[in-house]
Design an enzyme around this catalytic site. Structure first.
Site, mmCIF file in Angstrom:
data_model
loop_
_atom_site.group_PDB
_atom_site.id
_atom_site.type_symbol
_atom_site.label_atom_id
_atom_site.label_comp_id
_atom_site.label_asym_id
_atom_site.label_seq_id
_atom_site.Cartn_x
_atom_site.Cartn_y
_atom_site.Cartn_z
ATOM 1 N N HIS A 75 32.458 41.377 -65.504
ATOM 2 C CA HIS A 75 31.183 41.207 -65.558
ATOM 3 C C HIS A 75 30.689 40.698 -66.958
ATOM 4 O O HIS A 75 31.242 41.063 -67.754
ATOM 5 C CB HIS A 75 30.383 42.508 -65.310
ATOM 6 C CG HIS A 75 30.635 43.116 -63.580
ATOM 7 N ND1 HIS A 75 31.766 43.080 -63.076
ATOM 8 C CD2 HIS A 75 29.602 43.257 -63.009
ATOM 9 C CE1 HIS A 75 31.430 43.362 -61.708
ATOM 10 N NE2 HIS A 75 30.115 43.585 -61.627
ATOM 11 N N GLU A 113 24.998 39.358 -67.272
ATOM 12 C CA GLU A 113 24.212 39.965 -66.166
ATOM 13 C C GLU A 113 22.956 40.478 -67.199
ATOM 14 O O GLU A 113 21.947 39.972 -66.988
ATOM 15 C CB GLU A 113 24.804 41.456 -65.625
ATOM 16 C CG GLU A 113 24.037 42.173 -64.499
ATOM 17 C CD GLU A 113 24.669 43.084 -63.955
ATOM 18 O OE1 GLU A 113 25.697 43.589 -64.622
ATOM 19 O OE2 GLU A 113 24.301 43.972 -63.042
ATOM 20 N N HIS A 130 32.267 39.910 -54.774
ATOM 21 C CA HIS A 130 31.737 40.749 -55.811
ATOM 22 C C HIS A 130 30.906 41.837 -55.004
ATOM 23 O O HIS A 130 30.057 41.626 -54.853
ATOM 24 C CB HIS A 130 30.571 40.090 -56.644
ATOM 25 C CG HIS A 130 30.039 40.944 -57.901
ATOM 26 N ND1 HIS A 130 29.691 40.113 -58.939
ATOM 27 C CD2 HIS A 130 29.803 42.146 -57.955
ATOM 28 C CE1 HIS A 130 29.229 41.090 -59.813
ATOM 29 N NE2 HIS A 130 29.466 42.315 -59.146
ATOM 30 N N ASP A 152 27.082 42.757 -54.221
ATOM 31 C CA ASP A 152 27.349 43.917 -55.344
ATOM 32 C C ASP A 152 27.429 45.462 -54.928
ATOM 33 O O ASP A 152 28.395 45.885 -54.956
ATOM 34 C CB ASP A 152 26.139 43.608 -56.633
ATOM 35 C CG ASP A 152 26.547 44.083 -58.132
ATOM 36 O OD1 ASP A 152 27.453 44.473 -58.081
ATOM 37 O OD2 ASP A 152 25.590 44.080 -58.832
ATOM 38 N N ASP A 153 26.116 46.000 -54.876
ATOM 39 C CA ASP A 153 26.118 47.424 -54.620
ATOM 40 C C ASP A 153 25.122 47.410 -53.339
ATOM 41 O O ASP A 153 24.059 48.120 -53.505
ATOM 42 C CB ASP A 153 25.647 48.437 -55.702
ATOM 43 C CG ASP A 153 26.819 48.097 -56.844
ATOM 44 O OD1 ASP A 153 27.941 48.685 -56.743
ATOM 45 O OD2 ASP A 153 26.373 47.385 -58.006
ATOM 46 N N HIS A 181 31.365 46.202 -55.222
ATOM 47 C CA HIS A 181 31.792 47.474 -55.676
ATOM 48 C C HIS A 181 31.856 48.353 -54.517
ATOM 49 O O HIS A 181 30.910 48.612 -53.884
ATOM 50 C CB HIS A 181 30.940 48.236 -56.636
ATOM 51 C CG HIS A 181 30.787 47.227 -57.902
ATOM 52 N ND1 HIS A 181 31.348 47.325 -58.974
ATOM 53 C CD2 HIS A 181 29.864 46.035 -58.092
ATOM 54 C CE1 HIS A 181 31.141 46.279 -59.998
ATOM 55 N NE2 HIS A 181 30.375 45.589 -59.390
HETATM 56 N N1 ADE Z 1 28.962 48.817 -61.371
HETATM 57 C C1 ADE Z 1 28.607 48.628 -60.068
HETATM 58 N N2 ADE Z 1 27.635 47.761 -60.143
HETATM 59 C C2 ADE Z 1 27.532 47.156 -61.218
HETATM 60 C C3 ADE Z 1 26.942 46.064 -62.087
HETATM 61 N N3 ADE Z 1 26.153 45.147 -61.350
HETATM 62 N N4 ADE Z 1 27.135 45.736 -63.246
HETATM 63 C C4 ADE Z 1 28.050 46.481 -63.915
HETATM 64 N N5 ADE Z 1 28.696 47.462 -63.420
HETATM 65 C C5 ADE Z 1 28.392 47.786 -62.069
HETATM 66 ZN ZN ZN Z 2 28.991 44.208 -60.173
#
Ligand code: ADE
Ligand code: ZN
Length: 341
Positions: A197, A200, A17, A278-279, A19
């Site tokens: 997703h 969340e 996971h 994630d990011d 991005h």
């Molecule tokens: N795009 C990038 N990170 C995300 C996240 N945590 N949830 C939904 N969309 C995303």
């Molecule tokens: Zn994500």
């Protein structure tokens, strides 16, 4: 560094996971802005970092989409991907399944092919120089309509042999998985794997929809499943993989206190959980930092983290042969670590 931190650091793992646009570090953002003669709304790296304070998912997404504007050329996408792979490899990530958001780029006039060629160049380097295996997951932005997702799938047609799965991301609440029922069915017919997703920020019913309506092969986040014990049992019995992202949950205030992160409960109740970043450029850490914060805040030991790493291979879209090989690598590592202790 204590023993558990050392164990985590060297643990062979997969990341499921991530991005790729969320791995855009402020340093690279400034370099690309200069290269492409784009004026940034930040005066320096310090002020970028100060802006990374989010009350919820949407506040983060606003900055994330704005920052993606520096990505213009094939080289930009290659450099973005390359930076991520080198960082991930230092964390002993040996396999990575990365998300990309084509609509973020095509909607501002960047051709789909530019994005693909750039990412594939970065992937080729990760495979040849770092010995990693990599797969690509093309995400649809859920705040846009299903027709736009279909347009994206059509653009991807010439590249489908390079894309393993489709996913669903962006603003969750108000955009339930069922909105994308038809495009996911079409993607499945084309032989693509499916992820989304769900749960969340959105309610457990969105997890239900991702499973029952979209028929996903893996679920991204899913932390709110703990509110529905029956669904936990169902998912434990089905062997569904969940890609959890602790630092993301903390930064987006999805989980207020890491000591109460849902992962230990999910693990204990038989769910196949994994840890991911994630990011990472926005949330303050790559995959090992995410393992580490749970080591510091929850009652998890080396056996738990080895199981989580094992789950990351079992939940991947690799072949059985490759997963078997990676699990042997993992077992060798845990055995040698125990012998040294
Ligand atoms: N795009 C990038 N990170 C995300 C996240 N945590 N949830 C939904 N969309 C995303
Ligand atoms: Zn994500």
């Amino acid at each position: 560094m204590n023993n558990l931190s050392q164990f985590i650091k060297g643990l062979p793992k997969a990341e499921l996971h991530l991005h790729i646009e969320g791995s855009l570090e402020p340093t690279l953002m400034f370099q690309l802005a200069e290269r492409n003669r784009i004026k940034l709304p930040f005066k320096d790296i310090e002020s970028v970092k100060e802006a990374y304070n989010f009350n919820n998912l949407q506040e983060f997404l606003n900055i994330y989409y704005q920052s993606a504007n520096v990505l213009r050329t094939e080289e930009d996408f290659r450099d973005l991907a390359r930076d991520y792979f080198y960082r991930a490899s230092r964390d002993n990530v040996i396999h990575s399944e990365i998300f990309f958001d084509p609509q973020t780029h095509t909607d501002r006039g960047i051709p789909f092919d530019v994005v693909m060629r750039g990412l594939l160049a970065g992937i080729a380097e990760a495979e040849s120089q770092l010995g990693m295996t990599v797969q690509l997951i093309m995400c649809f932005l859920r705040h846009l309509d299903e027709e736009s997702a279909f347009t994206t799938l059509r653009m991807a047609e010439p590249w489908l042999d390079k894309i393993t799965a489709v996913g669903l991301d962006s603003s969750e609440v108000g955009h339930p998985p069922s909105k994308f029922k038809h495009v996911f069915a079409t993607a499945r017919q084309k032989g693509l794997k499916l992820v989304a997703h769900a749960g969340e920020e959105g309610p457990p019913s969105y997890i239900d929809e991702a499973i029952d309506v979209l028929k996903v092969d893996r679920l991204d986040h899913g932390n709110r499943i703990v509110e529905d014990p029956l669904l936990v049992t169902r998912m434990a019995r089905s062997g569904m993989t969940f890609t959890l992202c602790p630092l993301s949950n903390q930064k987006l205030q999805v989980v207020k206190d890491l000591k109460k992160h849902p992962l230990p409960y999910m693990l204990k109740h038989g769910l196949r959980v994994t840890i991911n970043s994630d990011d990472p450029a926005y949330f303050g850490g790559y995959v090992n930092d995410n393992y580490q914060v749970l080591a510091e805040n929850c009652a998890l030991d080396a056996n738990d983290f080895a199981l989580i790493a094992r789950n990351s291979f079992l939940g991947s879209f690799l072949s059985d042969e490759t997963v078997t090989h990676y699990i042997e690598v993992l077992d060798k590592y845990t055995a040698s670590f125990e012998a040294r202790a």
